[in-house]
Scaffold this active site. Structure first.
Site, short mmCIF file in Angstrom:
data_model
loop_
_atom_site.label_atom_id
_atom_site.label_comp_id
_atom_site.label_asym_id
_atom_site.label_seq_id
_atom_site.Cartn_x
_atom_site.Cartn_y
_atom_site.Cartn_z
CE LYS A 19 -7.25 1.04 3.56
NZ LYS A 19 -6.00 1.37 4.30
CB VAL B 17 -0.48 -0.65 12.01
CG1 VAL B 17 -0.03 0.28 10.89
CG2 VAL B 17 -1.99 -0.60 12.18
CB CYS C 115 -4.45 -2.08 4.49
SG CYS C 115 -3.69 -2.23 6.12
CD GLU D 117 -2.56 0.98 2.82
OE1 GLU D 117 -2.24 0.07 3.63
OE2 GLU D 117 -3.49 1.78 3.05
#
Lengths: 280, 280
Positions: free
Chosen positions: B114, B174, B147, B43
């Site tokens: 996204k 993350v 993501c 990304e």
């Protein structure tokens, strides 16, 4: 305030309804003695699973408020517990459903009819026609799913969007295509990911043993609202009761992840153009 | 006929667009030399991720057919490969999107914006407005997700119901709430379960390193249509290219599980009453 819940993995005997219910009674007393307030049993655990004809399925089926219910309800009332169990349901108009009942100290709280039928179940049962009920109880909002329902993320979403905190999942998991030797069963990986995606607990109670040549894989689990295992996987061979302490308040408190994201509210239905129509 | 695909886990340098693209070029050549026909990058890998203002994000953003595209397209044409990469997209009317491009030997084949924005992305980017495109290529039907989209089973379903065989997933994973030390990352468990539920391949390319105090977790994966890992998880620290041989024909052939069940067709939209409306 946390609640102790139990997933009872056991091996029903095909057609032995009376003795299966006696065993359920004994196992519920055992779980209750260990503090369990909610006890989940496998799919079709009153009758067994491998019907060979509709008339055979019909013979073992009962109304949701029938004789099995009365026995279980008396037990729930006596022990002050909630019990979820799978059974072949005969409706007033003689349709058969692969159902689960939620019974509590005060009576029959909910019935769920399996929406996604697996394999030859389609020969004997009708697909569910009552959506995905969510039932208010003193320990949180409860929903039920059954086995192959767990392959459809829509099942968990429907429960979660109805406010469910805990999914009780009676199951009769069988070996599936692609499962790798020695790896965690995909069935339990699906339970983990759907628990995580929806921020709710999953109590999956599977059976063990071989019935009319069909093996079942055990490996029951209790899954946290974060997606991680609280208990299990249980044995792939033996009967076993799993326990865990859960708190629906914790799940609700942690559904907001940061200033911008509460995953259950971050869905984009305006962009989900294909999934609202049936592909066949 | 199987195709070699590559997931390129690497560490972009924030704001160093030219050198990031040089590195992507070098890594694409390396993957191509090993036979890869489809190469997936993370990304926002052209720009880095941790924007501190909209004007900063705006400065690094490009149109989908801008300078970055022209460099990558020339490479694809030269090597005969397909490349998917994440980049900050600036639309004709100056809106910013967190996008991914699919570039092939013949040009720009698809752009995905996204749909589910994570955390402070909402300060700089608009949520996607083009649904979930499915692109026909010589190696199968390809879709892209980015993501946090991977936390929404609806994302995968939309692609699958559009016929996708392969999901290319640029990501910047993350650390998330609830992740347990020493356990497989939940991000990759979600990729596995969604691949399994939809019978399609997932190529997830994550980044590594720490950028403006934000750590990223690596652990890129390539997942089979059965849900099992074909390659990875990659390192949680280091750059790494994963390879796998996949065949979209095999995925399609195996989507029927028995006389009664083709999971993608067993959905019950008539019973999914809650998930078609937005809960807030």
């Amino acid at each position: 305030m946390s609640t102790t819940v139990a997933s009872v993995q056991f091996e029903p005997v095909f057609g032995a309804v009376d003795s299966n219910i006696e065993r359920m009674e004994k196992l519920t007393r055992e779980a209750s003695a260990k503090g369990a307030k909610l006890v989940v049993f496998p799919e079709l655990c009153t009758s067994g699973y491998m019907f060979s004809s509709r008339s055979e399925a019909y013979a073992y089926a009962q109304p949701a408020n029938g004789e099995t219910y009365r026995i279980i309800q008396e037990l729930c009332s006596q022990l002050g517990v909630y019990v979820v169990y799978g059974f072949p349901e005969r409706s007033e108009d003689n349709a058969l459903y692969n159902s689960a009942a939620l019974v509590g100290p005060t009576g029959l709280l909910g019935v769920y009819r399996k929406n996604h039928l697996w394999n030859e179940e389609a020969l004997y049962f009708e697909p569910g026609d009552k959506g995905f009920p969510v039932v208010n109880t003193e320990i949180g909002k409860l929903s039920m799913l059954i086995c192959y329902d767990g392959w459809f993320p829509e099942s968990f979403r429907e429960c979660a969007l109805g406010g469910a905190d805990i999914i009780c999942m009676p199951t009769n998991w069988v070996p599936i295509p692609g499962q790798r030797e020695g790896e965690q069963a995909m069935a339990t990986i699906l339970a983990m990911s759907n628990a995580h995606e929806n921020g709710l607990f999953v109590i999956a109670a599977d059976r063990v043993g071989v019935e009319r040549e069909q093996p079942f894989i055990g490996q029951s689990v209790i899954v946290d609202h974060t997606g991680w295992l609280l208990s299990g996987p249980a044995s792939d061979q033996h009967e076993q009761i799993l326990y865990a302490d859960i708190d629906s308040g914790t799940a609700r408190r942690q559904r907001c992840w940061n200033n911008f994201n509460t995953p259950l509210r971050d869905r984009r239905p305006d962009q989900y153009s294909r999934s609202v129509s049936r592909p066949i």
